[in-house]
Design an enzyme around this catalytic site. Structure first.
Site, PDB file in Angstrom:
ATOM      1  N   GLU A  45       0.828  -1.198   0.000  1.00 32.14           N
ATOM      2  CA  GLU A  45       0.000   0.000   0.000  1.00 32.14           C
ATOM      3  C   GLU A  45       0.872   1.262   0.000  1.00 32.14           C
ATOM      4  O   GLU A  45       1.824   1.365   0.769  1.00 32.14           O
ATOM      5  CB  GLU A  45      -0.915  -0.020   1.220  1.00 32.14           C
ATOM      6  CG  GLU A  45      -1.913   1.115   1.297  1.00 32.14           C
ATOM      7  CD  GLU A  45      -2.850   0.974   2.483  1.00 32.14           C
ATOM      8  OE1 GLU A  45      -3.840   1.720   2.547  1.00 32.14           O
ATOM      9  OE2 GLU A  45      -2.599   0.103   3.346  1.00 32.14           O
ATOM     10  N   LYS A 114      -9.274   2.994  -2.895  1.00 27.80           N
ATOM     11  CA  LYS A 114      -9.608   2.274  -1.672  1.00 27.80           C
ATOM     12  C   LYS A 114     -11.018   2.650  -1.213  1.00 27.80           C
ATOM     13  O   LYS A 114     -11.357   3.834  -1.119  1.00 27.80           O
ATOM     14  CB  LYS A 114      -8.587   2.601  -0.577  1.00 27.80           C
ATOM     15  CG  LYS A 114      -8.685   1.746   0.670  1.00 27.80           C
ATOM     16  CD  LYS A 114      -7.504   2.022   1.605  1.00 27.80           C
ATOM     17  CE  LYS A 114      -7.545   1.159   2.852  1.00 27.80           C
ATOM     18  NZ  LYS A 114      -6.386   1.409   3.744  1.00 27.80           N
ATOM     19  N   CYS A 175      -5.705  -3.390   2.198  1.00 25.57           N
ATOM     20  CA  CYS A 175      -5.508  -3.448   3.645  1.00 25.57           C
ATOM     21  C   CYS A 175      -6.814  -3.527   4.450  1.00 25.57           C
ATOM     22  O   CYS A 175      -7.396  -4.578   4.615  1.00 25.57           O
ATOM     23  CB  CYS A 175      -4.656  -2.269   4.094  1.00 25.57           C
ATOM     24  SG  CYS A 175      -3.893  -2.528   5.730  1.00 25.57           S
ATOM     25  N   PRO A 357      20.661   4.174  29.965  1.00 28.52           N
ATOM     26  CA  PRO A 357      20.896   4.256  31.408  1.00 28.52           C
ATOM     27  C   PRO A 357      20.507   2.908  32.026  1.00 28.52           C
ATOM     28  O   PRO A 357      19.328   2.608  32.179  1.00 28.52           O
ATOM     29  CB  PRO A 357      19.975   5.383  31.860  1.00 28.52           C
ATOM     30  CG  PRO A 357      19.639   6.152  30.612  1.00 28.52           C
ATOM     31  CD  PRO A 357      19.619   5.120  29.516  1.00 28.52           C
ATOM     32  N   SER A 359      19.993   0.377  34.836  1.00 33.50           N
ATOM     33  CA  SER A 359      19.779   0.497  36.280  1.00 33.50           C
ATOM     34  C   SER A 359      19.992  -0.789  37.049  1.00 33.50           C
ATOM     35  O   SER A 359      20.134  -0.771  38.259  1.00 33.50           O
ATOM     36  CB  SER A 359      18.349   0.978  36.538  1.00 33.50           C
ATOM     37  OG  SER A 359      17.417  -0.049  36.201  1.00 33.50           O
ATOM     38  N   GLY A 361      17.582  -3.072  36.784  1.00 37.16           N
ATOM     39  CA  GLY A 361      16.211  -3.562  36.880  1.00 37.16           C
ATOM     40  C   GLY A 361      15.760  -4.197  35.577  1.00 37.16           C
ATOM     41  O   GLY A 361      16.457  -4.157  34.556  1.00 37.16           O
ATOM     42  N   ASP A 363      13.368  -3.414  33.375  1.00 41.37           N
ATOM     43  CA  ASP A 363      13.023  -2.601  32.212  1.00 41.37           C
ATOM     44  C   ASP A 363      14.252  -2.209  31.389  1.00 41.37           C
ATOM     45  O   ASP A 363      14.284  -2.406  30.172  1.00 41.37           O
ATOM     46  CB  ASP A 363      12.255  -1.360  32.651  1.00 41.37           C
ATOM     47  CG  ASP A 363      10.880  -1.712  33.214  1.00 41.37           C
ATOM     48  OD1 ASP A 363      10.322  -2.733  32.801  1.00 41.37           O
ATOM     49  OD2 ASP A 363      10.383  -0.969  34.077  1.00 41.37           O
TER      50      ASP A 363
END
Length: 716
Positions: A45, A114, A175, A357, A359, A361, A363
């Site tokens: 498309e 479309k 689509c 960054p 950490s 953790g 994420d």
């Protein structure tokens, strides 16, 4: 043996407004299709412009340049001898339409407009185009003068028609039309169309491919016929990743399937069809009776034949056989989609690499592992001989070394393009998180720096105290909740400033010739964005957030999957750790806070609430009613507390989403404010709202009813 024909469809790595590159990839796909014996090629498309041009579709230049590219294609005789469907925008009677241009031997046969536009979620097609919305209607289109000279006529048909060749009939969908209840392929099938070509620009989100495949398979199985599906693949300038997955079905059987995630610029798939299998499949009398009362399409006729001549038997041409579907598990989808998106973004941006960054953790760990996944995909492409990827690697990463340097492992590449920085404080950051960050960096190969930001944070605190005469304290040291929050936030915001300084200067530190900075990656997951559990303008503020559309639950599953698939045992320590921001003073060298305790909800509960808010389209009262059944192991008052707490925090944190880092879209309950989740960002207090009053009244009724039942049973 019936009439055999080879058909082609494709995944294309198109980019918004890259007219030259888009045209070259279109041409390459056509040449590849011809080389494989195809007589029809379906493209994606709006492939001439790239799908995500957005408001550039309101500019006349976009339409002019589209016709200029089409003119070049029309004049290229190497592209003759094959019927072509090419996606482009068209202006007709001062209205803008999303069209498929049908060409044969340098001449236009039809502009198919479309009918039904995508206009929800991430899509705003009604802002840029109008739907044709007249099924079966065709009128005359006056060609631009440059095209008239090539066409030899001033007008061609535009609208909703089908193409009749010497041996079959082709119908066109675009689509969104596949996803509508009454898709055009139904009426086209009853009109005798045997081949359906869908030109698509469909983005990836987790678990979406199954729905798309089921719709295509059902269309082909119910109606009989060949269904070609073409799609864009890669990042084309916005927050979406287009996952390709070109498909060819015949009578419900899959004959060919393209990749969902790939670094290839052009991927063409073909299948050889015996068109007689479609005719024999359509035998039901009820179908024949329905065909007598359906919409009648105008047929654009051409003597061109897609198939072989009846008496020209060639034993080397064999019909394609059904094959099993290839599907990815959600964890693999995360690894591949985000990895491919990050590489596309990096190579197209001209940046020197990424900075995270880190950490310690989950994420930021997941964000780093996604970059490692990117490096793995790049290495796979190099092993496959992808010359474009090779050139990009040498331009981005090989600049440190003499000519012809190439990485030998994913870690080798990661050491050049990924920079991780642990920014801790002596009094708040634990040795465990510091060690986890270091160990992860070692295992994936990133260039790592371990530092403390105490001096910077102290400078802010002392400046404030000197200016006001007031010394803020954490709650654990006798301060108020406001003081505590301010002291947490100054650490977070200091990390954002630090991250950008390192991103700009680390290439210089590493003596990278030619300059060029790093792009900063954010690491706030979709649930934390939903709840507002992040500091505005902290280290969640970045250039791109690859996990901003992924739930905490899916991130944990992704890391557990990556532990084995990527052979990274270090990830187990992240999965076993308690999620914590580490912004308050430690207790015996251990974090004194927990994310879920701070939020008052678990991450699993957040995901449920987010889906009810966005996907189920429920407000507070409707959410409460639904959860009374789904969380029936909890007291109604506790369900009410959680629902009210969630909607309150979501409402008061909406302002954070207006400046949130652009996130790769993956979860359909994302709160991303920029284009996907369009809601106010200033709300009156929810606790005094009518919906909360309704919840309270319902709780009281339920508790009263329960008490009456208990009393009755006691008396009995």
């Amino acid at each position: 043996m019936g009439r055999l024909m080879t058909l082609a469809t494709c995944n294309l790595q198109q980019h918004a407004l890259d007219f030259i590159g888009n045209r070259e990839r279109i041409i390459k796909s056509i040449i590849t299709a011809k080389a494989r014996g195809a007589t029809f090629r379906c493209g994606s498309e709006l492939e001439i412009t790239g799908y995500s041009c957005l408001d550039h579709f309101l500019e006349s230049d976009t339409y002019l340049h589209s016709w200029e590219q089409l003119a070049i294609i029309m004049q290229d005789e190497s592209l003759h001898g094959i019927l072509l469907s090419i996606g482009m925008p068209v202006m007709h009677r001062n209205n803008r339409f999303n069209c498929q241009a049908i060409l044969l031997n340098g001449k236009l046969l039809l502009l198919r407009a479309k009918l039904w536009l995508a206009n929800d979620g991430n899509y705003r097609e009604m802002r840029h185009f109008i739907p044709w919305s007249r099924p079966g209607h065709v009128e005359e289109y006056y060609l631009p003068q440059m095209i008239q000279k090539l066409q030899g006529t001033t007008k061609i048909p535009i609208g909703d028609a089908v193409i009749s060749t010497g041996d079959t009939c082709i119908g066109l969908e675009t689509c969104e039309e596949l996803f509508t209840p009454d898709s055009p392929h139904n009426a086209m099938s009853l009109n005798g169309v045997e081949i359906f070509a869908n030109s698509s620009g469909s983005h990836h989100s987790l678990r979406k491919l199954q729905k798309r495949i089921s719709l295509i398979q059902e269309a082909s199985r119910k109606n009989g016929g060949v269904y070609l599906y073409a799609n864009q693949q890669g990042a084309d300038g916005d927050r979406l990743y287009f996952d390709g997955s070109a498909l060819i079905f015949n009578n419900g059987d899959i004959l060919a399937q393209g990749s969902s995630f790939s670094l290839n610029d052009v991927e063409v798939i073909t299948a050889t069809i015996d068109i007689e299998t479609v005719r024999s499949y359509r035998f039901a009398p009820a179908r024949g009776l329905q065909s007598l009362s359906t919409l009648v399409y105008q047929r654009i006729e051409t003597p061109f034949c897609l198939g072989s001549v009846d008496d020209d038997f060639n034993p080397d041409i064999i019909p394609s056989k059904p094959q099993p579907l290839r599907m990815h598990v959600p964890e693999e989808e995360i690894a591949l989609s985000a990895g491919c998106y990050l590489w596309d973004y990096l190579r197209k941006s001209g940046a020197a690499g990424w900075l995270i960054p880190l950490s310690g953790g989950i994420d930021s760990c997941a964000t780093a592992v996604l970059v490692f996944s990117m490096c793995r995909e790049v290495m796979k492409a190099l092993d496959q001989g992808n010359e474009q990827v090779k050139a990009d690697v040498q331009r981005i990463a090989g600049i440190y070394e003499p000519e012809n340097w190439m990485p030998q492992t994913a870690q080798d590449l990661c050491s050049r393009v990924l920079h991780t920085v642990y920014m801790g404080t002596l009094k708040n950051s634990s040795s465990e998180t510091r060690a986890r960050a270091k160990n992860l960096s070692t295992d994936i190969g990133s260039y790592h720096i371990d530092m403390n930001i105490d001096l910077m944070v102290s400078a802010f605190e002392q400046t404030f105290t000197k200016s006001t005469g007031f010394e803020p304290k954490f709650e654990s040291l006798g301060g108020s909740a406001s003081e505590d929050l301010a002291l947490q936030n100054v650490q977070s915001r200091s990390r954002m400033v630090t991250a950008y300084m390192f991103a700009q200067l680390l290439p210089t530190v590493r003596k990278r010739p030619g300059g060029g900075g790093l792009l900063v990656l954010g690491s706030a997951n979709v649930d934390e964005c939903l709840f507002g559990y992040l500091t505005k303008y902290d280290c969640s503020s970045a250039d791109i957030n690859p996990i901003g559309g992924i739930s905490k639950t899916d991130l944990r599953n992704f890391l557990a999957w990556s532990e084995n698939e990527f052979k990274l045992p270090v990830l187990r320590s992240f999965l076993d750790a308690t999620p914590t921001a580490e912004l308050r003073p430690l207790s015996d060298d251990h974090p004194a806070q927990s994310d879920e305790v701070d939020m008052g909800l678990t991450y699993v509960e957040l995901s449920v609430l987010g889906k009810l808010r966005k996907e189920a389209k429920l407000g507070p009262f409707g959410t409460f009613q639904r959860l009374l059944h789904e969380w029936n192991d909890q007291e109604p008052r506790e369900v009410a507390r959680k629902v009210k707490h969630f909607y309150h925090k979501w409402a008061v944190s909406r302002h954070k989403m207006t400046v949130a880092t652009p996130a790769l879209h993956l979860e359909d309950y994302s709160p991303e404010d920029h284009r996907f989740d369009l809601r106010p960002f200033l709300y009156l207090p929810f606790y005094s709202s009518w919906s909360y009053k309704k919840i309270d009244e319902a709780v009281e009724r339920l508790e009263k009813r329960r008490q009456e039942k208990v009393d009755k049973e006691t008396k009995g």
